[in-house]
Design an enzyme around this catalytic site. Structure first.
Site, PDB file in Angstrom:
ATOM      1  N   ASP A 260      23.824  18.133  20.296  1.00  0.00           N
ATOM      2  CA  ASP A 260      23.295  18.713  19.056  1.00  0.00           C
ATOM      3  C   ASP A 260      22.012  18.000  18.642  1.00  0.00           C
ATOM      4  O   ASP A 260      21.846  17.616  17.470  1.00  0.00           O
ATOM      5  CB  ASP A 260      24.332  18.645  17.938  1.00  0.00           C
ATOM      6  CG  ASP A 260      24.027  19.639  16.809  1.00  0.00           C
ATOM      7  OD1 ASP A 260      23.272  20.608  17.052  1.00  0.00           O
ATOM      8  OD2 ASP A 260      24.538  19.447  15.691  1.00  0.00           O
TER       9      ASP A 260
ATOM     10  N   LEU B 282      24.884  13.068   1.139  1.00  0.00           N
ATOM     11  CA  LEU B 282      23.642  13.057   1.922  1.00  0.00           C
ATOM     12  C   LEU B 282      23.454  14.324   2.734  1.00  0.00           C
ATOM     13  O   LEU B 282      22.341  14.622   3.167  1.00  0.00           O
ATOM     14  CB  LEU B 282      23.631  11.844   2.873  1.00  0.00           C
ATOM     15  CG  LEU B 282      23.624  10.467   2.221  1.00  0.00           C
ATOM     16  CD1 LEU B 282      23.737   9.384   3.284  1.00  0.00           C
ATOM     17  CD2 LEU B 282      22.358  10.272   1.387  1.00  0.00           C
TER      18      LEU B 282
END
Length: 332
Positions: free
Chosen positions: A141, A22
């Protein structure tokens, strides 16, 4: 990733069958996987070199991410934690699979977001920040690649591999932490290794400006992004909110996500309400009332025009008929 490599990894990992890759993150690769009942999961495999120092660091990062996800398990808009597995000196993290696309892909297909949709996204992610910050966790992040949109247009914040846990009463004299950030989305204090809770707020502000203007973070100087936004007077409050969210000095920035929510005059989102509007036209109650009003106005104008144009002629003809009837009656 080719089939041979995937089969080799799957051979090491016996609990789940890895279906496809993914994506690749800073500390590992994530796969779509199935269990023996055919249920789908996202499995993150940590990657590191073979030396003992790298192994110890990878294990520390893995355990930190697991601990954070266990704290956040069950919170809305964060994928559910399933389990973690250490097998053959490899680390695997199993989570709920979000079947959808990243905010990056959505932005690429749209070009820009409406102010209204951007505010909905802001509201949703502010609530996520409240949840993670109340658990003394800084994500570090937050970026469009780490925000998923499922097929029902709900948002999920993913990839807690860079999380930093805040130790209560820690001093500013501590050694700077690991410098984990994505250029453009991280403020100065995070780049220097001193991430704060409102470092996440900075990143979120940059994202919302990017959605509204289409500008990449490196092109978002004040004059550029402000001038790119055409906005009605009733929504201009968002400009001052965004400016404060991305202030370079963290002490002048919003100190908490709740402060921003308090400054937003728009109603909070209801539970399970889709975050991003569908592309088809969605009439609000106000717009529906406007249509009814204009339809009634149009009917009234039509009646006035009809009366002005045709009614005098009709009355004249009726008078002529009435006079003819009277004359006929007199002759009789």
């Amino acid at each position: 990733m080719n089939t041979g490599m995937l089969q080799a990894i799957a051979g090491e990992f016996t609990t789940y069958q890895l279906i496809k890759s993914l994506g690749q993150g800073a500390f590992g690769r994530t796969y779509l996987a199935e269990d023996e009942n055919g249920h789908e999961y996202a499995v993150k495999k940590l990657t590191f070199s073979s030396n003992s120092q790298s192994y110890a660091k990878a294990k520390e990062l893995f355990e930190r991410e697991v601990e954070s996800l266990q704290k956040l398990n069950g919170y809305p808009h964060i994928p559910n934690f399933v389990e973690y597995i250490e097998e053959n000196q490899q680390f695997y993290l199993v989570q709920q699979y979000i079947n959808g696309k990243t905010l990056t892909k959505e932005l690429e297909s749209r070009g820009k977001f409406t102010i209204e949709d951007a505010i909905k996204i802001l509201q949703c992610l502010l609530k996520v920040l409240i949840d993670i910050h109340e658990n003394n966790i800084i994500h570090r992040d937050i970026k469009p690649d780490n925000i998923m949109i499922d097929h029902e247009n709900n948002l999920f914040l993913i990839d807690f591999g860079a999380v930093k846990e805040i130790i209560p009463n820690q001093t500013k004299l501590q050694t700077p932490g690991t410098r984990i950030f994505t250029p453009g989305y991280a403020p100065l204090e995070q780049q220097y290794g001193y991430a704060e809770k409102n470092s996440d707020i900075y990143a979120l502000g940059i994202i919302i400006i990017q959605l509204i203007t289409g500008l990449e973070p490196e092109n978002q100087n004040f004059d550029d992004w402000q001038n790119q936004i055409i906005i009605s007077n009733d929504l201009k409050y968002i400009l001052s909110i965004l400016s404060k969210m991305i202030h370079k000095e963290h002490k002048y920035r919003y100190q908490s996500a709740q402060e921003i929510i308090d400054d937003l005059p728009t109603p909070s989102l209801q539970k399970n309400q889709p975050i991003i509007a569908n592309n088809h036209v969605n009439l609000s109650q106000e717009s529906g009332m406007d249509i009814i009003f204009f339809a009634m106005l149009l009917i009234m104008i039509s009646i006035v025009i009809f009366n002005a144009a045709f009614l005098p002629g009709i009355k004249k003809k009726e008078n002529q008929k009435h006079q003819s009837f009277l004359m006929h009656k007199v002759y009789l």
